[in-house]
Design a protein around this motif. Structure first.
Motif, PDB file in Angstrom:
ATOM      1  N   THR A 192       0.855  -1.022   0.042  1.00 54.16           N
ATOM      2  CA  THR A 192       0.103  -0.077  -0.108  1.00 54.16           C
ATOM      3  C   THR A 192       0.993   1.029   0.013  1.00 54.16           C
ATOM      4  OG1 THR A 192      -1.677  -1.137   1.341  1.00 54.16           O
ATOM      5  CG2 THR A 192      -1.861   1.242   1.198  1.00 54.16           C
ATOM      6  N   CYS A 193       0.588   2.196  -1.096  1.00 54.33           N
ATOM      7  CA  CYS A 193       1.273   3.445  -1.002  1.00 54.33           C
ATOM      8  C   CYS A 193       0.589   4.621  -1.042  1.00 54.33           C
ATOM      9  CB  CYS A 193       2.304   3.449  -2.317  1.00 54.33           C
ATOM     10  SG  CYS A 193       3.342   2.144  -2.398  1.00 54.33           S
ATOM     11  N   VAL A 194       1.033   5.668  -1.136  1.00 52.50           N
ATOM     12  CA  VAL A 194       0.196   7.116  -1.562  1.00 52.50           C
ATOM     13  C   VAL A 194       0.996   7.578  -2.860  1.00 52.50           C
ATOM     14  CG1 VAL A 194      -0.396   9.220  -0.897  1.00 52.50           C
ATOM     15  CG2 VAL A 194      -0.617   7.454   0.938  1.00 52.50           C
ATOM     16  N   TYR A 195       0.216   8.043  -3.756  1.00 49.78           N
ATOM     17  CA  TYR A 195       0.841   8.554  -4.945  1.00 49.78           C
ATOM     18  C   TYR A 195       0.982   9.844  -4.698  1.00 49.78           C
ATOM     19  CZ  TYR A 195       0.637  10.115  -9.887  1.00 49.78           C
ATOM     20  OH  TYR A 195       1.153  10.786 -11.054  1.00 49.78           O
ATOM     21  N   ALA A 196       2.145  10.555  -5.252  1.00 49.03           N
ATOM     22  CA  ALA A 196       2.692  11.874  -4.790  1.00 49.03           C
ATOM     23  C   ALA A 196       2.848  12.645  -6.042  1.00 49.03           C
ATOM     24  CB  ALA A 196       3.985  11.565  -3.927  1.00 49.03           C
ATOM     25  N   GLY A 197       2.380  11.997  -7.222  1.00 47.26           N
ATOM     26  CA  GLY A 197       2.522  13.018  -8.491  1.00 47.26           C
ATOM     27  C   GLY A 197       3.771  12.445  -9.235  1.00 47.26           C
ATOM     28  N   LYS A 198       4.242  13.165 -10.057  1.00 42.30           N
ATOM     29  CA  LYS A 198       5.337  12.597 -10.910  1.00 42.30           C
ATOM     30  C   LYS A 198       6.560  13.566 -10.792  1.00 42.30           C
ATOM     31  CE  LYS A 198       2.457  10.530 -14.593  1.00 42.30           C
ATOM     32  NZ  LYS A 198       1.884  10.811 -16.099  1.00 42.30           N
ATOM     33  N   ASP A 199       7.868  13.143 -11.037  1.00 40.04           N
ATOM     34  CA  ASP A 199       8.963  13.862 -11.050  1.00 40.04           C
ATOM     35  C   ASP A 199       9.130  14.600 -12.390  1.00 40.04           C
ATOM     36  OD1 ASP A 199       9.919  12.077 -12.806  1.00 40.04           O
ATOM     37  OD2 ASP A 199      11.202  11.102 -11.422  1.00 40.04           O
ATOM     38  N   ARG A 222       9.383   8.863  -3.827  1.00 37.40           N
ATOM     39  CA  ARG A 222      10.478   8.087  -4.486  1.00 37.40           C
ATOM     40  C   ARG A 222       9.622   7.208  -5.461  1.00 37.40           C
ATOM     41  NH1 ARG A 222      11.960   3.080  -2.294  1.00 37.40           N
ATOM     42  NH2 ARG A 222      14.085   3.463  -3.358  1.00 37.40           N
ATOM     43  N   THR A 223      10.296   6.795  -6.488  1.00 40.14           N
ATOM     44  CA  THR A 223       9.847   5.752  -7.622  1.00 40.14           C
ATOM     45  C   THR A 223      10.022   4.333  -7.014  1.00 40.14           C
ATOM     46  OG1 THR A 223      11.751   5.474  -8.644  1.00 40.14           O
ATOM     47  CG2 THR A 223      10.582   7.431  -9.594  1.00 40.14           C
ATOM     48  N   LYS A 224       9.042   3.564  -7.611  1.00 41.58           N
ATOM     49  CA  LYS A 224       8.879   2.051  -7.296  1.00 41.58           C
ATOM     50  C   LYS A 224       8.620   1.256  -8.422  1.00 41.58           C
ATOM     51  CE  LYS A 224       9.433   0.484  -3.496  1.00 41.58           C
ATOM     52  NZ  LYS A 224      10.661   0.037  -2.991  1.00 41.58           N
ATOM     53  N   LYS A 225       8.976   0.021  -8.494  1.00 45.99           N
ATOM     54  CA  LYS A 225       8.936  -0.676  -9.377  1.00 45.99           C
ATOM     55  C   LYS A 225       7.530  -1.267  -9.618  1.00 45.99           C
ATOM     56  CE  LYS A 225      13.584  -2.681 -10.010  1.00 45.99           C
ATOM     57  NZ  LYS A 225      14.377  -3.757 -10.093  1.00 45.99           N
ATOM     58  N   TYR A 226       6.891  -1.399  -8.278  1.00 46.04           N
ATOM     59  CA  TYR A 226       5.542  -1.817  -8.022  1.00 46.04           C
ATOM     60  C   TYR A 226       4.317  -1.076  -8.768  1.00 46.04           C
ATOM     61  CZ  TYR A 226       6.053   0.673  -3.751  1.00 46.04           C
ATOM     62  OH  TYR A 226       6.476   1.519  -2.951  1.00 46.04           O
ATOM     63  N   ALA A 227       4.864   0.009  -9.166  1.00 51.81           N
ATOM     64  CA  ALA A 227       3.829   0.890  -9.737  1.00 51.81           C
ATOM     65  C   ALA A 227       3.401   0.256 -11.171  1.00 51.81           C
ATOM     66  CB  ALA A 227       4.737   2.263 -10.078  1.00 51.81           C
ATOM     67  N   ASN A 228       3.983  -0.778 -11.633  1.00 46.58           N
ATOM     68  CA  ASN A 228       3.519  -1.458 -12.942  1.00 46.58           C
ATOM     69  C   ASN A 228       2.525  -2.294 -12.612  1.00 46.58           C
ATOM     70  OD1 ASN A 228       5.344   0.197 -14.370  1.00 46.58           O
ATOM     71  ND2 ASN A 228       7.266  -0.973 -13.452  1.00 46.58           N
ATOM     72  N   LYS A 229       2.178  -2.617 -11.609  1.00 46.99           N
ATOM     73  CA  LYS A 229       1.211  -3.777 -11.152  1.00 46.99           C
ATOM     74  C   LYS A 229       0.024  -3.187 -11.180  1.00 46.99           C
ATOM     75  CE  LYS A 229       4.656  -6.436  -8.302  1.00 46.99           C
ATOM     76  NZ  LYS A 229       4.901  -7.017  -6.994  1.00 46.99           N
ATOM     77  N   ASN A 230      -1.303  -4.267 -11.658  1.00 51.37           N
ATOM     78  CA  ASN A 230      -2.719  -3.691 -11.325  1.00 51.37           C
ATOM     79  C   ASN A 230      -3.099  -3.377  -9.951  1.00 51.37           C
ATOM     80  OD1 ASN A 230      -2.891  -3.800 -14.079  1.00 51.37           O
ATOM     81  ND2 ASN A 230      -3.369  -6.150 -13.986  1.00 51.37           N
ATOM     82  N   ILE A 231      -3.698  -2.314  -9.772  1.00 49.22           N
ATOM     83  CA  ILE A 231      -4.115  -1.778  -8.477  1.00 49.22           C
ATOM     84  C   ILE A 231      -5.678  -2.485  -8.191  1.00 49.22           C
ATOM     85  CG2 ILE A 231      -5.035   0.218  -7.366  1.00 49.22           C
ATOM     86  CD1 ILE A 231      -3.603   2.009  -9.364  1.00 49.22           C
TER      87      ILE A 231
END
Length: 244
Positions: A192-199, A222-231
Motif C-alpha cells: 500500500t502506498c500514496v501516489y505523490a505525483g510525477k517527477d 520516490r519511484t517504485k517498480k510495483y507501480a507497474n502492477k494492477n491496483i
C-alpha cells in the motif's frame, strides 16, 4: 345698397361663426382619437421597456449564477489543492519522525498509532504508516488501522468504506491508466502506498513505508517498480467533505 352690404356682412359673420364651430367640433372629435393613440403608444413603449427589463434581469441572474458557479468551482479547486498538500506534508513529516525515532519495519506487528510506536511497539509497515497519517489528519479514529490485499481489511476498513471522507474503487488497472491524482491511496495485493505525483522525467512518485523503504536513504517521495502492477484498491480522499 347699404342694406345689401349689411346683409352680406351679417352673412359673412354667420359663416365665420359656423366655420369656427366646425373647427371646434372637428378638434373635439379628433382629441379622443389622439388620446387613444397616445395611450397605445405609451402602452407599447411600456411593453418594450418591460421586456427590456425582463431580459436585463434574466441576463443579470444568469451572470450571477455563472459567477457563483465559478466561485464554487474555484473554492473546490483550492480546497482540493490545499487538502492534497496537507495530506502529503503530513506523510512527509510522519516519515521523518519514523526514522528519527528508530521505528523499524514489521509485516505482522505494526503499532496501531504513531504514538504507540514511539512509546513501545517501535514497528511500522506500509498500511500502518498510511493509517497513522489518516489518524493525524483526523480522517481515521486514533488507533484505527487498515490494510489492503484483494480488498480492504482491518478495523479501519468499514470506517473508510462508509465514511463520506473517502471514495473507494476496486480493480482499477495499471497506475498509468487509472487516472490517479496526487494523494490517492493505492493498494496492491501485497503493498500500500500514496501516489505523490510525477517527477521532472514523468516518473510516478510514492510515499511508502514497506520493507527497505523504512530507511533514511529512502525518504520519499520516490519511484517504485510495483507501480507497474494492477491496483486492487484505490482510496481517494474527498477533501471538500472534511470539516474546516
Amino acid at each position: 345698397m347699404k342694406r345689401v352690404l349689411h346683409r352680406k356682412h351679417k352673412l359673412i359673420g354667420f359663416i365665420a361663426i359656423v366655420l369656427a364651430i366646425d373647427v371646434f367640433l372637428i378638434v373635439s372629435l379628433k382629441s379622443p382619437v389622439n388620446a387613444d393613440k397616445k395611450t397605445e403608444d405609451y402602452d407599447g413603449a411600456a411593453n418594450v421597456s418591460t421586456s427590456c427589463n425582463v431580459v436585463a434581469l434574466q441576463t443579470k441572474l444568469s451572470l450571477q449564477d455563472e459567477s457563483k458557479t465559478i466561485v464554487k468551482q474555484g473554492k473546490a479547486k483550492r480546497t482540493k489543492e490545499q487538502g492534497t498538500k496537507d495530506w502529503l506534508d503530513t506523510l512527509k513529516t510522519l516519515e521523518d519522525q519514523i526514522f528519527a525515532h528508530g521505528i523499524t519495519y514489521s509485516w505482522y506487528h505494526p503499532a496501531s498509532s504513531y504514538e504507540s510506536a514511539v512509546s513501545g511497539n517501535h514497528h511500522v509497515n506500509c498500511a500502518a504508516y498510511i493509517s497513522w497519517g489518516l489518524q493525524r489528519m483526523g480522517l481515521l479514529p486514533h488507533g484505527t488501522t487498515f490494510y489492503i490485499s484483494d480488498t480492504l481489511h482491518g478495523k479501519g476498513a468499514n470506517y473508510i468504506k462508509n465514511s463520506e471522507y473517502f471514495t473507494v474503487r476496486y480493480n482499477v488497472g495499471h497506475p498509468g491508466s487509472a487516472g490517479l491524482e496526487p494523494g490517492d491511496i493505492v493498494g496492491w495485493k501485497t503493498h500500500t502506498c500514496v501516489y505523490a505525483g510525477k517527477d521532472a522525467n514523468g516518473n510516478m512518485l510514492w510515499y511508502t513505508a514497506g520493507g527497505k523503504d523504512v530507511s533514511s536513504k529512502n525518504l520519499g517521495p520516490r519511484t517504485k517498480k510495483y507501480a507497474n502492477k494492477n491496483i486492487t484498491v484505490l482510496i481517494r480522499i474527498n477533501y471538500d467533505k472534511i470539516p474546516k
